[in-house]
Design an enzyme around this catalytic site. Structure first.
Site, PDB file in Angstrom:
ATOM      1  N   ARG A  63      -6.459   4.306  -5.431  1.00  0.00           N
ATOM      2  CA  ARG A  63      -5.675   4.664  -6.618  1.00  0.00           C
ATOM      3  C   ARG A  63      -6.518   4.753  -7.885  1.00  0.00           C
ATOM      4  O   ARG A  63      -6.059   5.256  -8.895  1.00  0.00           O
ATOM      5  CB  ARG A  63      -4.473   3.720  -6.773  1.00  0.00           C
ATOM      6  CG  ARG A  63      -3.316   4.212  -5.897  1.00  0.00           C
ATOM      7  CD  ARG A  63      -2.230   3.208  -5.758  1.00  0.00           C
ATOM      8  NE  ARG A  63      -2.531   2.261  -4.698  1.00  0.00           N
ATOM      9  CZ  ARG A  63      -1.994   1.086  -4.568  1.00  0.00           C
ATOM     10  NH1 ARG A  63      -1.116   0.667  -5.441  1.00  0.00           N
ATOM     11  NH2 ARG A  63      -2.325   0.311  -3.568  1.00  0.00           N
ATOM     12  N   GLU A 100      -4.408  -9.974  -2.953  1.00  0.00           N
ATOM     13  CA  GLU A 100      -3.062 -10.567  -3.002  1.00  0.00           C
ATOM     14  C   GLU A 100      -2.471 -10.611  -1.594  1.00  0.00           C
ATOM     15  O   GLU A 100      -1.762 -11.531  -1.227  1.00  0.00           O
ATOM     16  CB  GLU A 100      -2.183  -9.743  -3.958  1.00  0.00           C
ATOM     17  CG  GLU A 100      -0.958 -10.457  -4.475  1.00  0.00           C
ATOM     18  CD  GLU A 100      -0.096  -9.550  -5.356  1.00  0.00           C
ATOM     19  OE1 GLU A 100      -0.458  -8.373  -5.583  1.00  0.00           O
ATOM     20  OE2 GLU A 100       0.966 -10.025  -5.786  1.00  0.00           O
TER      21      GLU A 100
HETATM   22  P1  AMP Z   1      -6.181  -7.566  -6.774  1.00  0.00           P
HETATM   23  O1  AMP Z   1      -7.519  -7.514  -6.129  1.00  0.00           O
HETATM   24  O2  AMP Z   1      -5.353  -8.717  -6.307  1.00  0.00           O
HETATM   25  O3  AMP Z   1      -6.269  -7.495  -8.284  1.00  0.00           O
HETATM   26  O4  AMP Z   1      -5.368  -6.295  -6.252  1.00  0.00           O
HETATM   27  C1  AMP Z   1      -5.542  -5.065  -6.857  1.00  0.00           C
HETATM   28  C2  AMP Z   1      -5.510  -3.944  -5.858  1.00  0.00           C
HETATM   29  O5  AMP Z   1      -4.461  -4.078  -4.894  1.00  0.00           O
HETATM   30  C3  AMP Z   1      -5.250  -2.669  -6.606  1.00  0.00           C
HETATM   31  O6  AMP Z   1      -6.017  -1.641  -6.010  1.00  0.00           O
HETATM   32  C4  AMP Z   1      -3.778  -2.410  -6.423  1.00  0.00           C
HETATM   33  O7  AMP Z   1      -3.581  -1.054  -6.243  1.00  0.00           O
HETATM   34  C5  AMP Z   1      -3.361  -3.219  -5.199  1.00  0.00           C
HETATM   35  N1  AMP Z   1      -2.212  -4.103  -5.470  1.00  0.00           N
HETATM   36  C6  AMP Z   1      -2.207  -5.457  -5.478  1.00  0.00           C
HETATM   37  N2  AMP Z   1      -1.004  -5.980  -5.753  1.00  0.00           N
HETATM   38  C7  AMP Z   1      -0.204  -4.915  -5.970  1.00  0.00           C
HETATM   39  C8  AMP Z   1       1.177  -4.786  -6.349  1.00  0.00           C
HETATM   40  N3  AMP Z   1       1.962  -5.850  -6.548  1.00  0.00           N
HETATM   41  N4  AMP Z   1       1.663  -3.536  -6.500  1.00  0.00           N
HETATM   42  C9  AMP Z   1       0.863  -2.458  -6.315  1.00  0.00           C
HETATM   43  N5  AMP Z   1      -0.430  -2.518  -5.964  1.00  0.00           N
HETATM   44  C10 AMP Z   1      -0.964  -3.721  -5.785  1.00  0.00           C
END
Ligand code: AMP
Length: 176
Positions: A63, A100
């Site tokens: 994305r 996550e």
């Molecule tokens: P993080 O590494 O936890 O900051 O996760 C970020 C990545 O996971 C990004 O590329 C987001 O597109 C995706 N992502 C994580 N949590 C979500 C969420 N609640 N909604 C949409 N995309 C998420």
């Protein structure tokens, strides 16, 4: 009259329990499909970074590959992809991280960035920050002059910003 921020936040669709129970998934495709929202967002990003001397935008698969090249074109900067393992064809370096939901690794071409570059790393969303932190570590290993980090939006409750080094400017256009 709605502010631009309100207009953009309203355009993002929430999908409960996707891809696993308990995750409130922020679906940004509904912002991108709205021509006015896409213009507002690219304008806001351009205004934020136009005077920072950015030479390369580094987008995170997948994305970060949407606004990354749009912004690179506006800033007259190059675009570099960070991808999942096995996708980049030339010599790469790799970092692994927890997210996550699940764990993952990211790679970048070793010749993507040089010591004269001012790099803006970009992804759609800051949750825990694990993905971007791994991406920062990759870029740091290639010794650019400066690193900035940008997200379209952040989930403030997760405090993802706190895992970044204090000398790295981390900004998001929208906050949830
Ligand atoms: P993080 O590494 O936890 O900051 O996760 C970020 C990545 O996971 C990004 O590329 C987001 O597109 C995706 N992502 C994580 N949590 C979500 C969420 N609640 N909604 C949409 N995309 C998420």
């Amino acid at each position: 009259m709605k502010t631009n921020e309100e207009r953009l936040i309203e355009s993002i669709r929430n999908i409960p329990d996707f891809p696993i129970p308990g995750i409130q998934f922020k679906d940004i495709t509904t912002l991108f499909k709205d021509a006015e929202c896409l213009q507002i967002l690219s304008g806001m990003m351009y205004e934020r970074y136009k005077n920072k001397g950015i030479t390369k935008i580094v987008g995170i698969e997948s994305r970060g590959f949407i606004m990354g090249p749009i912004l690179a074109t506006k800033l007259n900067a190059g675009f570099i992809p960070i991808r999942k393992p096995g996708k980049l064809p030339a010599e790469t370096i790799e970092e692994c991280y927890n997210k996550e939901y699940g764990t993952d690794c990211v790679q970048i071409h070793t010749d993507a960035i040089n010591e004269n570059d001012v790099v803006l790393l970009h992804d759609d969303l800051l949750a825990t920050g694990g993905t971007m932190k791994a991406a920062c570590n990759l870029v740091k290993r290639l010794n650019p002059k400066r690193i900035c980090v940008n997200f379209i939006f952040e989930l403030e409750g997760l405090n993802g910003k706190e895992i970044f080094d204090k000398n790295i400017e981390v900004e998001s256009i929208l906050k949830f």
